[in-house]
Design a protein around this motif. Structure first.
Motif, short mmCIF file in Angstrom:
data_model
loop_
_atom_site.label_atom_id
_atom_site.label_comp_id
_atom_site.label_asym_id
_atom_site.label_seq_id
_atom_site.Cartn_x
_atom_site.Cartn_y
_atom_site.Cartn_z
N THR A 176 0.83 -1.20 0.00
CA THR A 176 0.00 0.00 0.00
C THR A 176 0.87 1.26 0.00
N LYS A 177 0.22 2.42 -0.16
CA LYS A 177 0.95 3.69 -0.14
C LYS A 177 1.63 3.93 1.20
N GLU A 178 1.06 3.33 2.25
CA GLU A 178 1.64 3.48 3.59
C GLU A 178 2.79 2.50 3.82
N GLY A 179 3.09 1.67 2.83
CA GLY A 179 4.17 0.71 2.96
C GLY A 179 3.77 -0.61 3.58
N ARG A 180 2.48 -0.82 3.81
CA ARG A 180 2.00 -2.07 4.38
C ARG A 180 1.73 -3.09 3.28
N GLU A 181 2.04 -4.33 3.59
CA GLU A 181 1.79 -5.39 2.62
C GLU A 181 0.37 -5.92 2.78
N LYS A 182 -0.30 -6.14 1.64
CA LYS A 182 -1.63 -6.70 1.63
C LYS A 182 -1.63 -7.95 0.76
N ASN A 239 3.27 -13.83 13.84
CA ASN A 239 2.01 -13.09 13.92
C ASN A 239 1.82 -12.12 12.76
N GLU A 240 2.89 -11.46 12.37
CA GLU A 240 2.79 -10.47 11.29
C GLU A 240 2.44 -11.16 9.96
N GLU A 241 3.05 -12.31 9.70
CA GLU A 241 2.74 -13.04 8.48
C GLU A 241 1.29 -13.53 8.48
N LEU A 242 0.84 -14.04 9.62
CA LEU A 242 -0.54 -14.50 9.72
C LEU A 242 -1.52 -13.34 9.55
N ALA A 243 -1.16 -12.16 10.12
CA ALA A 243 -2.02 -10.99 9.98
C ALA A 243 -2.16 -10.59 8.52
N THR A 244 -1.06 -10.66 7.78
CA THR A 244 -1.10 -10.34 6.35
C THR A 244 -2.01 -11.31 5.61
N MET A 245 -1.95 -12.57 5.98
CA MET A 245 -2.73 -13.60 5.29
C MET A 245 -4.24 -13.41 5.48
N VAL A 246 -4.65 -12.98 6.68
CA VAL A 246 -6.09 -12.85 6.94
C VAL A 246 -6.59 -11.43 6.75
N GLY A 247 -5.70 -10.49 6.40
CA GLY A 247 -6.12 -9.11 6.17
C GLY A 247 -6.52 -8.40 7.44
N ALA A 248 -5.77 -8.63 8.54
CA ALA A 248 -6.09 -8.03 9.83
C ALA A 248 -4.83 -7.39 10.41
N CYS A 249 -5.01 -6.56 11.45
CA CYS A 249 -3.85 -5.96 12.10
C CYS A 249 -3.19 -7.00 13.01
N ARG A 250 -1.92 -6.78 13.31
CA ARG A 250 -1.17 -7.75 14.11
C ARG A 250 -1.74 -7.90 15.51
N ASN A 251 -2.23 -6.80 16.11
CA ASN A 251 -2.80 -6.88 17.46
C ASN A 251 -4.04 -7.77 17.49
N SER A 252 -4.87 -7.68 16.45
CA SER A 252 -6.06 -8.51 16.39
C SER A 252 -5.70 -9.99 16.31
N VAL A 253 -4.68 -10.29 15.52
CA VAL A 253 -4.21 -11.67 15.40
C VAL A 253 -3.62 -12.14 16.71
N PHE A 254 -2.84 -11.28 17.36
CA PHE A 254 -2.25 -11.63 18.66
C PHE A 254 -3.34 -11.98 19.67
N ASN A 255 -4.40 -11.15 19.70
CA ASN A 255 -5.49 -11.40 20.64
C ASN A 255 -6.22 -12.71 20.34
N ALA A 256 -6.44 -12.98 19.04
CA ALA A 256 -7.12 -14.22 18.67
C ALA A 256 -6.27 -15.43 19.03
N LEU A 257 -4.97 -15.35 18.78
CA LEU A 257 -4.08 -16.46 19.11
C LEU A 257 -4.02 -16.69 20.62
N SER A 258 -4.09 -15.60 21.38
CA SER A 258 -4.08 -15.73 22.85
C SER A 258 -5.31 -16.49 23.33
N VAL A 259 -6.46 -16.21 22.69
CA VAL A 259 -7.68 -16.95 23.03
C VAL A 259 -7.52 -18.42 22.68
N PHE A 260 -6.97 -18.69 21.50
CA PHE A 260 -6.77 -20.08 21.08
C PHE A 260 -5.83 -20.81 22.04
#
Length: 224
Positions: A64-70, A178-199
């Motif tokens: 993206t223009k912000e330098g984030r990978e999608k 976590n960052e790679e998984l976040a890219t794969m599901v189209g979510a922010c890293r914090n959201s993925v971290f929280n979901a993995l913590s629940v799992f």
């Protein structure tokens, strides 16, 4: 939920007749072996090839223009990629990267196109695959808007579990952070971290440095 994360295209999505073009060498092609992280093609460059994946996973992504990978799409065993030469603008806006060690057949797209155009049975299968590809992409756009991060992440882990063997304890190691998984599901890293913590609290997974281990795949599938 069974259709979530279908941006993975697998062998059963591609007609056997198209697979035969490569496996039986009906057109000239070579076999390439890519280590994890190697780029198959860059954005904004002409790329006259198509590929049939023997094993591994290729990620199609943009920055993206912000330098984030999608991440846009994932191709795994038995899938076909490399259609940009069908467009009037030959320079793709995407980058393709191996996210696992990957082996694939490579051929000039012009040779593949000429072959399928001159053989009606292959032309029908090729056209069907492209329309299927478009439908899967559209479905994933809907899934991102309908399902939360935990649901999309669980579906992703279930799909990835098919690509990695179980160890003697029945556990499956997924070699992504976590960052790679976040890219794969189209979510922010914090959201993925929280979901993995629940799992992890539910003992569905164990977390490690740069990887995670699926400890209870049947229960993880209940999220999907």
């Amino acid at each position: 939920m069974a259709k979530i994360m279908k941006q993975f295209l697998k062998g059963n999505d591609l007609s056997l007749s198209i697979q035969e073009i490569f496996k039986n060498e009906l057109i000239p092609c070579t076999v390439r072996h890519l280590p994890k992280g190697e780029i198959l093609w860059h954005d904004k460059e002409p790329h006259p090839y198509s590929y049939f994946i023997i094993n591994g996973i290729i990620k199609l992504h943009v920055v993206t223009k912000e330098g984030r990978e999608k991440a846009l799409f994932y191709y795994t065993n038995g899938s076909l990629l490399g259609f940009q030469n069908l467009a009037k603008e030959k320079r793709t806006i995407t980058t393709a990267t191996a996210i696992l060690p990957t082996s694939l057949y490579a051929c000039e797209f012009s040779l593949l196109y000429t072959f399928v155009m001159n053989n009606p049975q292959y032309f029908a299968a090729f056209t069907s695959y492209i329309f299927h590809h478009m439908a899967v992409e559209a479905e994933e756009i809907v899934n991102i808007s309908l399902y939360n991060t935990a649901e999309r992440l669980a579906a992703l882990l279930v799909l990835l579990a098919e690509e990695f063997p179980q160890n003697e304890q029945g556990y499956i190691e997924i070699p992504f952070n976590n960052e790679e998984l976040a890219t794969m599901v189209g979510a922010c890293r914090n959201s993925v971290f929280n979901a993995l913590s629940v799992f992890q609290k539910q003992k569905l997974i164990h977390k490690g440095r740069g990887r995670l281990v699926i400890a209870d795949l049947p229960r993880l599938k209940e999220y999907v």
